[in-house]
Design an enzyme around this catalytic site. Structure first.
Site, PDB file in Angstrom:
ATOM      1  N   CYS A 142      62.648  48.250  50.266  1.00  0.00           N
ATOM      2  CA  CYS A 142      64.088  49.232  49.574  1.00  0.00           C
ATOM      3  C   CYS A 142      63.243  50.219  49.100  1.00  0.00           C
ATOM      4  O   CYS A 142      63.439  49.925  47.649  1.00  0.00           O
ATOM      5  CB  CYS A 142      65.100  48.308  49.478  1.00  0.00           C
ATOM      6  SG  CYS A 142      65.824  47.367  50.419  1.00  0.00           S
ATOM      7  N   TYR A 199      42.333  42.677  46.045  1.00  0.00           N
ATOM      8  CA  TYR A 199      44.121  43.998  45.887  1.00  0.00           C
ATOM      9  C   TYR A 199      44.428  43.308  46.453  1.00  0.00           C
ATOM     10  O   TYR A 199      44.836  44.536  45.932  1.00  0.00           O
ATOM     11  CB  TYR A 199      42.636  45.107  44.547  1.00  0.00           C
ATOM     12  CG  TYR A 199      41.263  45.073  43.861  1.00  0.00           C
ATOM     13  CD1 TYR A 199      41.663  44.492  42.905  1.00  0.00           C
ATOM     14  CD2 TYR A 199      40.890  44.915  44.419  1.00  0.00           C
ATOM     15  CE1 TYR A 199      40.951  43.449  41.923  1.00  0.00           C
ATOM     16  CE2 TYR A 199      38.888  45.422  43.541  1.00  0.00           C
ATOM     17  CZ  TYR A 199      39.551  44.684  42.394  1.00  0.00           C
ATOM     18  OH  TYR A 199      37.808  44.536  41.873  1.00  0.00           O
TER      19      TYR A 199
HETATM   20  N1  LLP Z   1      34.185  43.941  36.585  1.00  0.00           N
HETATM   21  C1  LLP Z   1      34.464  44.524  36.017  1.00  0.00           C
HETATM   22  C2  LLP Z   1      35.132  43.794  34.020  1.00  0.00           C
HETATM   23  C3  LLP Z   1      36.224  44.808  36.320  1.00  0.00           C
HETATM   24  O1  LLP Z   1      37.119  44.957  35.284  1.00  0.00           O
HETATM   25  C4  LLP Z   1      36.546  45.196  37.878  1.00  0.00           C
HETATM   26  C5  LLP Z   1      37.152  45.391  38.437  1.00  0.00           C
HETATM   27  C6  LLP Z   1      35.756  44.506  38.547  1.00  0.00           C
HETATM   28  C7  LLP Z   1      34.253  43.673  37.728  1.00  0.00           C
HETATM   29  C8  LLP Z   1      35.419  44.822  40.130  1.00  0.00           C
HETATM   30  O2  LLP Z   1      35.189  45.673  40.131  1.00  0.00           O
HETATM   31  P1  LLP Z   1      34.535  45.934  42.059  1.00  0.00           P
HETATM   32  O3  LLP Z   1      33.777  45.555  42.443  1.00  0.00           O
HETATM   33  O4  LLP Z   1      36.364  45.058  42.619  1.00  0.00           O
HETATM   34  O5  LLP Z   1      34.820  48.116  42.570  1.00  0.00           O
HETATM   35  N2  LLP Z   1      43.453  47.207  42.081  1.00  0.00           N
HETATM   36  C9  LLP Z   1      42.400  48.716  42.245  1.00  0.00           C
HETATM   37  C10 LLP Z   1      41.179  47.676  41.477  1.00  0.00           C
HETATM   38  C11 LLP Z   1      41.083  47.005  40.587  1.00  0.00           C
HETATM   39  C12 LLP Z   1      39.415  46.636  39.703  1.00  0.00           C
HETATM   40  C13 LLP Z   1      40.198  46.710  38.644  1.00  0.00           C
HETATM   41  N3  LLP Z   1      38.316  45.832  37.811  1.00  0.00           N
HETATM   42  C14 LLP Z   1      42.460  48.315  43.574  1.00  0.00           C
HETATM   43  O6  LLP Z   1      43.149  47.697  44.870  1.00  0.00           O
HETATM   44  O7  LLP Z   1      41.148  49.657  44.129  1.00  0.00           O
END
Ligand code: LLP
Length: 438
Positions: free
Chosen positions: A365, A395
Protein backbone atom coordinates in the site's frame (compact mmCIF):
# COMPACT_ATOMS: atom_id res chain seq x y z
CA UNK A 1 32.51 -24.29 -14.93
CA UNK A 2 34.82 -21.65 -16.37
CA UNK A 3 36.57 -19.44 -13.87
CA UNK A 4 35.54 -16.04 -15.09
CA UNK A 5 31.99 -15.64 -16.33
CA UNK A 6 32.18 -13.31 -19.31
CA UNK A 7 28.66 -12.55 -20.41
CA UNK A 8 26.68 -9.46 -21.28
CA UNK A 9 23.58 -10.79 -19.56
CA UNK A 10 22.30 -9.92 -16.10
CA UNK A 11 20.77 -13.42 -15.82
CA UNK A 12 22.41 -16.33 -13.96
CA UNK A 13 25.02 -18.29 -15.88
CA UNK A 14 22.98 -21.46 -16.35
CA UNK A 15 19.81 -19.62 -17.47
CA UNK A 16 18.33 -21.03 -20.66
CA UNK A 17 15.00 -21.37 -22.44
CA UNK A 18 13.63 -24.88 -23.02
CA UNK A 19 11.80 -25.98 -26.21
CA UNK A 20 8.55 -24.57 -24.83
CA UNK A 21 10.22 -21.16 -24.33
CA UNK A 22 10.18 -21.46 -20.53
CA UNK A 23 13.09 -20.23 -18.45
CA UNK A 24 15.27 -22.86 -16.82
CA UNK A 25 18.01 -22.22 -14.26
CA UNK A 26 20.38 -24.97 -13.14
CA UNK A 27 18.47 -27.31 -15.44
CA UNK A 28 15.21 -26.70 -13.53
CA UNK A 29 12.04 -25.22 -15.03
CA UNK A 30 11.32 -22.10 -13.00
CA UNK A 31 7.56 -22.42 -13.57
CA UNK A 32 7.75 -25.80 -11.81
CA UNK A 33 9.62 -24.12 -8.96
CA UNK A 34 6.88 -21.52 -8.67
CA UNK A 35 4.23 -24.24 -8.69
CA UNK A 36 6.05 -26.24 -6.02
CA UNK A 37 7.29 -23.49 -3.73
CA UNK A 38 4.94 -20.58 -4.43
CA UNK A 39 5.82 -16.99 -5.30
CA UNK A 40 7.55 -14.69 -4.68
CA UNK A 41 10.52 -17.02 -4.74
CA UNK A 42 14.27 -16.45 -4.87
CA UNK A 43 15.98 -18.93 -7.15
CA UNK A 44 19.73 -19.20 -6.69
CA UNK A 45 21.97 -20.69 -9.37
CA UNK A 46 24.59 -22.59 -7.38
CA UNK A 47 27.01 -22.89 -10.31
CA UNK A 48 26.84 -19.14 -10.85
CA UNK A 49 27.56 -18.44 -7.18
CA UNK A 50 30.49 -20.84 -7.00
CA UNK A 51 31.89 -19.63 -10.32
CA UNK A 52 31.95 -16.03 -9.13
CA UNK A 53 33.67 -17.02 -5.89
CA UNK A 54 36.34 -18.86 -7.89
CA UNK A 55 36.77 -15.99 -10.34
CA UNK A 56 37.42 -13.64 -7.43
CA UNK A 57 39.93 -15.93 -5.79
CA UNK A 58 41.68 -16.34 -9.15
CA UNK A 59 41.70 -12.59 -9.89
CA UNK A 60 43.20 -11.87 -6.46
CA UNK A 61 45.96 -14.41 -5.93
CA UNK A 62 47.37 -14.48 -2.37
CA UNK A 63 44.71 -11.99 -1.30
CA UNK A 64 42.17 -12.79 1.43
CA UNK A 65 38.81 -12.56 -0.34
CA UNK A 66 36.10 -12.00 2.27
CA UNK A 67 32.45 -12.23 1.26
CA UNK A 68 30.52 -9.24 2.64
CA UNK A 69 27.69 -11.26 4.10
CA UNK A 70 25.40 -8.25 4.43
CA UNK A 71 24.66 -8.85 0.74
CA UNK A 72 22.84 -12.08 1.65
CA UNK A 73 23.45 -13.60 5.04
CA UNK A 74 21.81 -17.03 5.04
CA UNK A 75 23.41 -20.14 6.50
CA UNK A 76 23.46 -22.03 3.18
CA UNK A 77 24.93 -19.09 1.26
CA UNK A 78 27.73 -18.74 3.83
CA UNK A 79 28.39 -22.49 3.73
CA UNK A 80 28.85 -22.42 -0.05
CA UNK A 81 30.97 -19.28 -0.07
CA UNK A 82 33.18 -20.55 2.78
CA UNK A 83 33.53 -23.90 1.01
CA UNK A 84 34.94 -21.96 -1.95
CA UNK A 85 37.68 -20.67 0.33
CA UNK A 86 36.40 -17.17 0.99
CA UNK A 87 36.56 -15.43 4.34
CA UNK A 88 33.31 -13.98 5.69
CA UNK A 89 32.79 -10.35 6.66
CA UNK A 90 30.05 -9.66 9.22
CA UNK A 91 28.76 -6.38 10.63
CA UNK A 92 26.56 -7.40 13.53
CA UNK A 93 26.02 -10.01 16.21
CA UNK A 94 23.29 -11.53 14.03
CA UNK A 95 25.56 -11.93 11.03
CA UNK A 96 28.29 -13.30 13.31
CA UNK A 97 25.86 -15.83 14.76
CA UNK A 98 24.81 -16.89 11.24
CA UNK A 99 28.47 -17.46 10.32
CA UNK A 100 28.91 -19.54 13.48
CA UNK A 101 25.86 -21.66 12.65
CA UNK A 102 27.20 -22.11 9.10
CA UNK A 103 30.40 -23.50 10.61
CA UNK A 104 32.61 -20.80 9.13
CA UNK A 105 36.12 -21.03 10.65
CA UNK A 106 36.19 -18.05 13.02
CA UNK A 107 39.76 -17.10 12.21
CA UNK A 108 38.45 -16.32 8.72
CA UNK A 109 35.78 -13.91 9.95
CA UNK A 110 36.20 -10.13 9.75
CA UNK A 111 33.94 -8.11 12.04
CA UNK A 112 32.97 -4.66 10.72
CA UNK A 113 30.32 -2.22 11.87
CA UNK A 114 30.21 1.45 12.71
CA UNK A 115 28.70 1.03 16.17
CA UNK A 116 29.43 -2.37 17.61
CA UNK A 117 28.04 -2.96 21.09
CA UNK A 118 29.89 -4.34 24.08
CA UNK A 119 27.83 -7.53 23.74
CA UNK A 120 28.86 -7.88 20.09
CA UNK A 121 32.51 -7.32 20.95
CA UNK A 122 32.31 -9.89 23.74
CA UNK A 123 30.90 -12.46 21.27
CA UNK A 124 33.68 -11.62 18.85
CA UNK A 125 36.28 -12.24 21.55
CA UNK A 126 34.65 -15.43 22.79
CA UNK A 127 34.31 -16.85 19.27
CA UNK A 128 37.82 -15.73 18.35
CA UNK A 129 37.03 -13.83 15.14
CA UNK A 130 39.99 -13.30 12.85
CA UNK A 131 39.98 -9.52 12.57
CA UNK A 132 38.02 -6.66 14.10
CA UNK A 133 37.70 -3.46 12.09
CA UNK A 134 37.69 -0.55 14.54
CA UNK A 135 35.55 2.33 13.34
CA UNK A 136 35.64 4.98 16.06
CA UNK A 137 37.44 6.22 19.18
CA UNK A 138 34.63 4.95 21.39
CA UNK A 139 35.04 1.54 19.85
CA UNK A 140 38.77 1.51 20.55
CA UNK A 141 37.91 2.13 24.20
CA UNK A 142 35.26 -0.59 24.14
CA UNK A 143 37.71 -3.04 22.58
CA UNK A 144 40.23 -2.30 25.30
CA UNK A 145 37.56 -2.72 27.99
CA UNK A 146 36.31 -6.05 26.62
CA UNK A 147 39.86 -7.23 25.98
CA UNK A 148 40.79 -6.48 29.59
CA UNK A 149 37.64 -8.13 30.92
CA UNK A 150 38.08 -11.32 28.87
CA UNK A 151 41.86 -11.33 28.70
CA UNK A 152 41.69 -11.20 24.91
CA UNK A 153 43.78 -9.25 22.43
CA UNK A 154 41.86 -8.14 19.36
CA UNK A 155 43.65 -8.45 16.02
CA UNK A 156 42.54 -5.14 14.62
CA UNK A 157 42.30 -3.14 11.42
CA UNK A 158 41.58 0.58 11.59
CA UNK A 159 38.87 1.73 9.23
CA UNK A 160 40.19 4.66 7.25
CA UNK A 161 37.99 7.17 5.46
CA UNK A 162 40.37 7.89 2.61
CA UNK A 163 38.69 10.93 1.03
CA UNK A 164 37.74 9.21 -2.20
CA UNK A 165 34.45 10.11 -3.74
CA UNK A 166 33.22 7.14 -5.73
CA UNK A 167 30.52 8.22 -8.13
CA UNK A 168 27.68 6.01 -7.11
CA UNK A 169 24.33 6.50 -5.39
CA UNK A 170 24.53 8.87 -2.40
CA UNK A 171 23.36 6.12 -0.08
CA UNK A 172 26.13 3.73 -1.14
CA UNK A 173 29.22 5.94 -1.06
CA UNK A 174 31.33 5.67 2.04
CA UNK A 175 34.89 6.79 1.24
CA UNK A 176 34.34 10.56 1.03
CA UNK A 177 35.36 12.75 3.96
CA UNK A 178 31.86 13.57 5.15
CA UNK A 179 30.91 9.98 6.01
CA UNK A 180 29.69 8.31 9.19
CA UNK A 181 32.22 5.51 8.67
CA UNK A 182 35.78 5.29 9.90
CA UNK A 183 38.61 7.62 10.83
CA UNK A 184 38.76 10.52 8.39
CA UNK A 185 42.26 10.73 7.00
CA UNK A 186 42.24 14.36 5.87
CA UNK A 187 41.14 15.55 9.33
CA UNK A 188 43.96 13.75 11.09
CA UNK A 189 41.60 11.29 12.80
CA UNK A 190 43.33 8.23 11.36
CA UNK A 191 46.70 9.36 12.72
CA UNK A 192 45.15 10.12 16.08
CA UNK A 193 43.54 6.65 16.20
CA UNK A 194 46.83 4.97 15.35
CA UNK A 195 48.63 6.93 18.06
CA UNK A 196 45.89 6.19 20.57
CA UNK A 197 46.19 2.41 20.05
CA UNK A 198 49.77 2.52 21.37
CA UNK A 199 48.16 2.89 24.82
CA UNK A 200 45.73 0.00 24.30
CA UNK A 201 47.47 -3.31 24.99
CA UNK A 202 44.42 -5.38 24.03
CA UNK A 203 44.12 -3.74 20.60
CA UNK A 204 46.80 -5.13 18.31
CA UNK A 205 46.68 -3.07 15.11
CA UNK A 206 47.86 -5.23 12.21
CA UNK A 207 46.52 -3.21 9.33
CA UNK A 208 44.12 -0.74 7.82
CA UNK A 209 40.86 -1.00 5.93
CA UNK A 210 38.89 1.23 3.56
CA UNK A 211 35.68 0.63 1.67
CA UNK A 212 34.80 3.47 -0.67
CA UNK A 213 31.30 2.52 -1.74
CA UNK A 214 29.19 0.07 -3.66
CA UNK A 215 28.08 -0.58 -7.26
CA UNK A 216 31.09 1.33 -8.58
CA UNK A 217 31.86 1.04 -12.29
CA UNK A 218 35.38 1.29 -13.67
CA UNK A 219 38.60 0.82 -11.76
CA UNK A 220 39.83 4.39 -11.14
CA UNK A 221 38.33 4.90 -7.65
CA UNK A 222 39.71 1.52 -6.53
CA UNK A 223 43.15 2.36 -7.88
CA UNK A 224 43.06 5.73 -6.10
CA UNK A 225 42.05 3.99 -2.88
CA UNK A 226 44.93 1.52 -3.14
CA UNK A 227 47.38 4.39 -3.68
CA UNK A 228 46.11 6.29 -0.63
CA UNK A 229 46.22 3.21 1.57
CA UNK A 230 49.75 2.14 0.66
CA UNK A 231 50.88 5.77 0.99
CA UNK A 232 49.39 5.85 4.48
CA UNK A 233 51.13 2.64 5.56
CA UNK A 234 54.43 4.05 4.32
CA UNK A 235 53.90 7.39 6.04
CA UNK A 236 53.03 5.74 9.35
CA UNK A 237 56.19 3.65 9.06
CA UNK A 238 58.22 6.82 8.52
CA UNK A 239 56.46 9.14 10.97
CA UNK A 240 55.15 6.84 13.69
CA UNK A 241 57.52 3.90 13.39
CA UNK A 242 54.46 1.67 12.97
CA UNK A 243 54.93 -1.42 10.84
CA UNK A 244 51.54 -2.59 9.68
CA UNK A 245 51.48 -5.58 7.37
CA UNK A 246 47.83 -5.94 6.33
CA UNK A 247 45.61 -3.85 4.10
CA UNK A 248 41.95 -4.43 3.28
CA UNK A 249 40.76 -2.54 0.20
CA UNK A 250 37.03 -3.15 0.68
CA UNK A 251 34.35 -4.23 -1.77
CA UNK A 252 32.20 -2.30 -4.16
CA UNK A 253 32.64 -3.75 -7.61
CA UNK A 254 29.67 -2.88 -9.82
CA UNK A 255 27.64 -5.55 -11.59
CA UNK A 256 25.19 -5.80 -14.48
CA UNK A 257 21.56 -5.39 -13.42
CA UNK A 258 20.32 -4.66 -16.94
CA UNK A 259 21.92 -5.10 -20.35
CA UNK A 260 22.67 -1.35 -20.30
CA UNK A 261 25.15 -1.74 -17.42
CA UNK A 262 28.76 -2.22 -18.41
CA UNK A 263 30.90 -3.34 -15.46
CA UNK A 264 34.53 -4.42 -15.72
CA UNK A 265 35.37 -8.09 -15.31
CA UNK A 266 36.74 -9.36 -12.02
CA UNK A 267 40.03 -10.11 -13.79
CA UNK A 268 40.35 -6.51 -15.01
CA UNK A 269 39.43 -5.15 -11.61
CA UNK A 270 41.88 -7.44 -9.80
CA UNK A 271 44.70 -6.69 -12.22
CA UNK A 272 44.17 -2.92 -11.92
CA UNK A 273 44.10 -2.96 -8.11
CA UNK A 274 47.07 -5.28 -7.70
CA UNK A 275 49.14 -3.29 -10.19
CA UNK A 276 48.29 -0.10 -8.30
CA UNK A 277 49.38 -1.69 -5.02
CA UNK A 278 52.65 -2.87 -6.54
CA UNK A 279 53.37 0.56 -8.07
CA UNK A 280 52.64 2.31 -4.79
CA UNK A 281 54.77 -0.17 -2.80
CA UNK A 282 57.65 0.40 -5.16
CA UNK A 283 57.27 4.16 -5.03
CA UNK A 284 57.31 4.16 -1.22
CA UNK A 285 59.77 1.31 -0.89
CA UNK A 286 57.20 -0.50 1.21
CA UNK A 287 56.91 -4.30 1.28
CA UNK A 288 53.63 -5.48 -0.22
CA UNK A 289 51.24 -6.05 2.68
CA UNK A 290 48.91 -9.00 3.01
CA UNK A 291 45.92 -7.71 1.07
CA UNK A 292 42.22 -8.38 1.57
CA UNK A 293 39.14 -7.44 -0.44
CA UNK A 294 35.50 -7.88 0.51
CA UNK A 295 33.01 -8.20 -2.33
CA UNK A 296 29.36 -8.77 -1.55
CA UNK A 297 27.19 -7.84 -4.50
CA UNK A 298 29.57 -9.19 -7.17
CA UNK A 299 29.57 -12.60 -5.51
CA UNK A 300 25.89 -13.16 -4.92
CA UNK A 301 23.73 -10.67 -6.86
CA UNK A 302 23.95 -12.21 -10.35
CA UNK A 303 23.29 -15.74 -9.06
CA UNK A 304 19.67 -15.16 -8.11
CA UNK A 305 16.39 -14.14 -9.67
CA UNK A 306 13.08 -13.41 -7.98
CA UNK A 307 9.98 -15.07 -9.41
CA UNK A 308 6.65 -13.26 -9.10
CA UNK A 309 3.16 -14.02 -10.34
CA UNK A 310 1.30 -11.27 -12.16
CA UNK A 311 -1.92 -10.43 -10.32
CA UNK A 312 -3.44 -7.39 -11.97
CA UNK A 313 -2.85 -5.36 -15.12
CA UNK A 314 -4.23 -1.83 -15.21
CA UNK A 315 -4.05 0.03 -18.53
CA UNK A 316 -4.48 3.79 -18.31
CA UNK A 317 -4.81 5.08 -21.90
CA UNK A 318 -2.21 7.73 -22.63
CA UNK A 319 -0.69 7.18 -19.21
CA UNK A 320 0.85 4.05 -17.70
CA UNK A 321 0.20 0.32 -17.81
CA UNK A 322 0.65 -0.99 -14.27
CA UNK A 323 1.52 -4.66 -13.88
CA UNK A 324 1.18 -5.68 -10.26
CA UNK A 325 2.99 -8.71 -8.85
CA UNK A 326 2.60 -10.63 -5.60
CA UNK A 327 5.64 -9.15 -3.82
CA UNK A 328 7.48 -5.85 -4.06
CA UNK A 329 9.26 -3.54 -1.67
CA UNK A 330 9.14 -6.05 1.19
CA UNK A 331 11.30 -8.50 -0.76
CA UNK A 332 13.26 -5.96 -2.84
CA UNK A 333 13.53 -2.44 -1.47
CA UNK A 334 16.24 -1.45 -3.97
CA UNK A 335 14.02 0.18 -6.64
CA UNK A 336 12.16 2.20 -3.99
CA UNK A 337 15.29 3.16 -2.06
CA UNK A 338 17.85 3.79 -4.80
CA UNK A 339 15.73 3.89 -7.97
CA UNK A 340 17.64 0.71 -8.84
CA UNK A 341 16.74 -1.00 -12.11
CA UNK A 342 16.69 -4.77 -12.52
CA UNK A 343 15.89 -6.55 -15.79
CA UNK A 344 12.47 -8.19 -15.88
CA UNK A 345 11.34 -11.04 -18.14
CA UNK A 346 8.29 -13.20 -18.78
CA UNK A 347 9.41 -16.72 -17.93
CA UNK A 348 6.55 -19.23 -18.14
CA UNK A 349 6.20 -19.00 -21.92
CA UNK A 350 8.04 -17.45 -24.86
CA UNK A 351 8.10 -13.68 -24.97
CA UNK A 352 7.21 -13.54 -28.66
CA UNK A 353 5.00 -10.96 -30.34
CA UNK A 354 4.37 -7.31 -29.64
CA UNK A 355 5.80 -5.50 -26.67
CA UNK A 356 4.24 -2.92 -24.43
CA UNK A 357 5.98 -0.54 -22.05
CA UNK A 358 4.78 -1.35 -18.53
CA UNK A 359 5.58 -0.28 -15.01
CA UNK A 360 5.88 -3.30 -12.74
CA UNK A 361 4.75 -2.57 -9.21
CA UNK A 362 4.41 -4.49 -5.96
CA UNK A 363 1.32 -5.24 -3.91
CA UNK A 364 2.15 -2.94 -0.99
CA UNK A 365 0.00 0.00 0.00
CA UNK A 366 2.47 2.56 -1.16
CA UNK A 367 2.92 4.36 -4.50
CA UNK A 368 6.69 4.07 -4.24
CA UNK A 369 6.43 0.28 -4.26
CA UNK A 370 8.20 -0.16 -7.55
CA UNK A 371 9.67 -3.30 -9.09
CA UNK A 372 10.69 -1.76 -12.41
CA UNK A 373 9.75 1.52 -13.99
CA UNK A 374 8.93 1.48 -17.72
CA UNK A 375 10.08 -1.84 -19.09
CA UNK A 376 9.04 -3.54 -22.35
CA UNK A 377 7.02 -6.69 -21.68
CA UNK A 378 4.86 -8.83 -23.97
CA UNK A 379 1.64 -7.01 -24.78
CA UNK A 380 -0.37 -10.21 -24.22
CA UNK A 381 0.73 -10.48 -20.57
CA UNK A 382 -2.09 -11.84 -18.39
CA UNK A 383 -2.75 -12.42 -14.72
CA UNK A 384 -1.15 -15.71 -13.75
CA UNK A 385 1.95 -15.17 -15.91
CA UNK A 386 5.29 -15.43 -14.15
CA UNK A 387 7.86 -12.65 -14.21
CA UNK A 388 11.47 -13.05 -13.17
CA UNK A 389 13.55 -10.14 -11.92
CA UNK A 390 17.28 -10.43 -12.56
CA UNK A 391 20.28 -10.06 -10.26
CA UNK A 392 18.38 -10.08 -6.97
CA UNK A 393 20.87 -12.12 -4.94
CA UNK A 394 22.34 -9.11 -3.12
CA UNK A 395 20.64 -6.71 -0.74
CA UNK A 396 17.11 -8.01 -1.39
CA UNK A 397 16.61 -10.96 0.98
CA UNK A 398 18.99 -9.28 3.41
CA UNK A 399 16.93 -6.07 3.44
CA UNK A 400 13.54 -7.80 3.28
CA UNK A 401 10.79 -6.84 5.71
CA UNK A 402 7.28 -7.86 6.67
CA UNK A 403 5.79 -4.58 5.51
CA UNK A 404 2.03 -4.95 5.25
CA UNK A 405 2.67 -8.22 7.10
CA UNK A 406 3.68 -10.08 3.98
CA UNK A 407 5.54 -13.26 4.92
CA UNK A 408 9.08 -13.21 3.53
CA UNK A 409 9.57 -15.45 0.47
CA UNK A 410 11.30 -18.81 0.30
CA UNK A 411 14.65 -19.26 -1.44
CA UNK A 412 15.78 -22.34 -3.34
CA UNK A 413 19.14 -23.41 -4.66
CA UNK A 414 19.24 -25.10 -8.07
CA UNK A 415 22.03 -27.05 -9.66
CA UNK A 416 22.19 -29.76 -12.38
CA UNK A 417 18.46 -30.40 -12.26
CA UNK A 418 18.31 -30.66 -8.45
CA UNK A 419 16.56 -28.28 -6.05
CA UNK A 420 17.48 -27.61 -2.41
CA UNK A 421 15.63 -25.36 0.00
CA UNK A 422 17.80 -22.51 1.25
CA UNK A 423 15.27 -20.57 3.31
CA UNK A 424 11.67 -21.64 3.92
CA UNK A 425 8.81 -19.24 3.30
CA UNK A 426 7.58 -17.43 6.38
CA UNK A 427 4.15 -18.34 7.66
CA UNK A 428 1.47 -16.15 9.19
CA UNK A 429 2.43 -17.79 12.48
CA UNK A 430 5.98 -16.44 11.96
CA UNK A 431 4.56 -13.03 11.22
CA UNK A 432 2.81 -12.79 14.60
CA UNK A 433 5.36 -14.85 16.51
CA UNK A 434 6.83 -11.87 18.38
CA UNK A 435 3.51 -10.20 19.11
CA UNK A 436 2.08 -10.41 22.58
CA UNK A 437 -1.68 -10.92 22.75
CA UNK A 438 -2.88 -8.57 25.50
N1 LLP B 1 32.73 -3.82 2.89
C1 LLP B 1 32.07 -2.90 3.58
C2 LLP B 1 32.69 -2.28 4.75
C3 LLP B 1 30.80 -2.51 3.16
O1 LLP B 1 30.13 -1.58 3.84
C4 LLP B 1 30.20 -3.13 2.03
C5 LLP B 1 28.86 -2.76 1.59
C6 LLP B 1 30.93 -4.13 1.36
C7 LLP B 1 32.20 -4.44 1.81
C8 LLP B 1 30.40 -4.84 0.16
O2 LLP B 1 30.16 -4.00 -0.91
P1 LLP B 1 29.69 -4.61 -2.31
O3 LLP B 1 30.83 -5.44 -2.85
O4 LLP B 1 28.50 -5.45 -2.06
O5 LLP B 1 29.39 -3.44 -3.14
N2 LLP B 1 22.08 -1.91 0.01
C9 LLP B 1 22.86 -1.33 -1.07
C10 LLP B 1 24.33 -1.63 -0.92
C11 LLP B 1 24.90 -1.25 0.42
C12 LLP B 1 26.34 -1.63 0.57
C13 LLP B 1 26.76 -1.59 1.98
N3 LLP B 1 28.13 -1.92 2.21
C14 LLP B 1 22.32 -1.83 -2.40
O6 LLP B 1 21.34 -2.57 -2.41
O7 LLP B 1 22.82 -1.45 -3.44
Amino acid sequence: MTAEPVTDSPWPLTSARDEAGRLTIGGVDVADLAAGHGTPLWVVDEDDLRTRCRAYVEAFPDVWVAYASKAWCAVGILQIVAEEGLWIDVVSGGELHTAAVAGVPMDRVVFHGSNKSLAELRSAAELGVGRIVADSFEELDRLEAVGTELDHTFRTWLRITPGIDAHTHDYTRTGHDDSKFGFTLSLGLADEAMRRTAELPHVDVLGIHAHIGSQIFGTDPFVANAEVMIGLLARWRDELGATLTECNLGGGMGIRYTTADDPVTVAEYGAAVLAAVDRACEEHDFPRPQLAVEPGRAIVAPAAVTLYEVGTIKRLPGLTTYVSVDGGMSDNIRPALYRAEHDVALVNRPAAGELEVCTVVGKHCESGDLVRDRVALPADLVAGDLLAVAATGAYTASMASNYNRLPRPAAVLVRAGAVRLLQRRETYADVVARDVVL
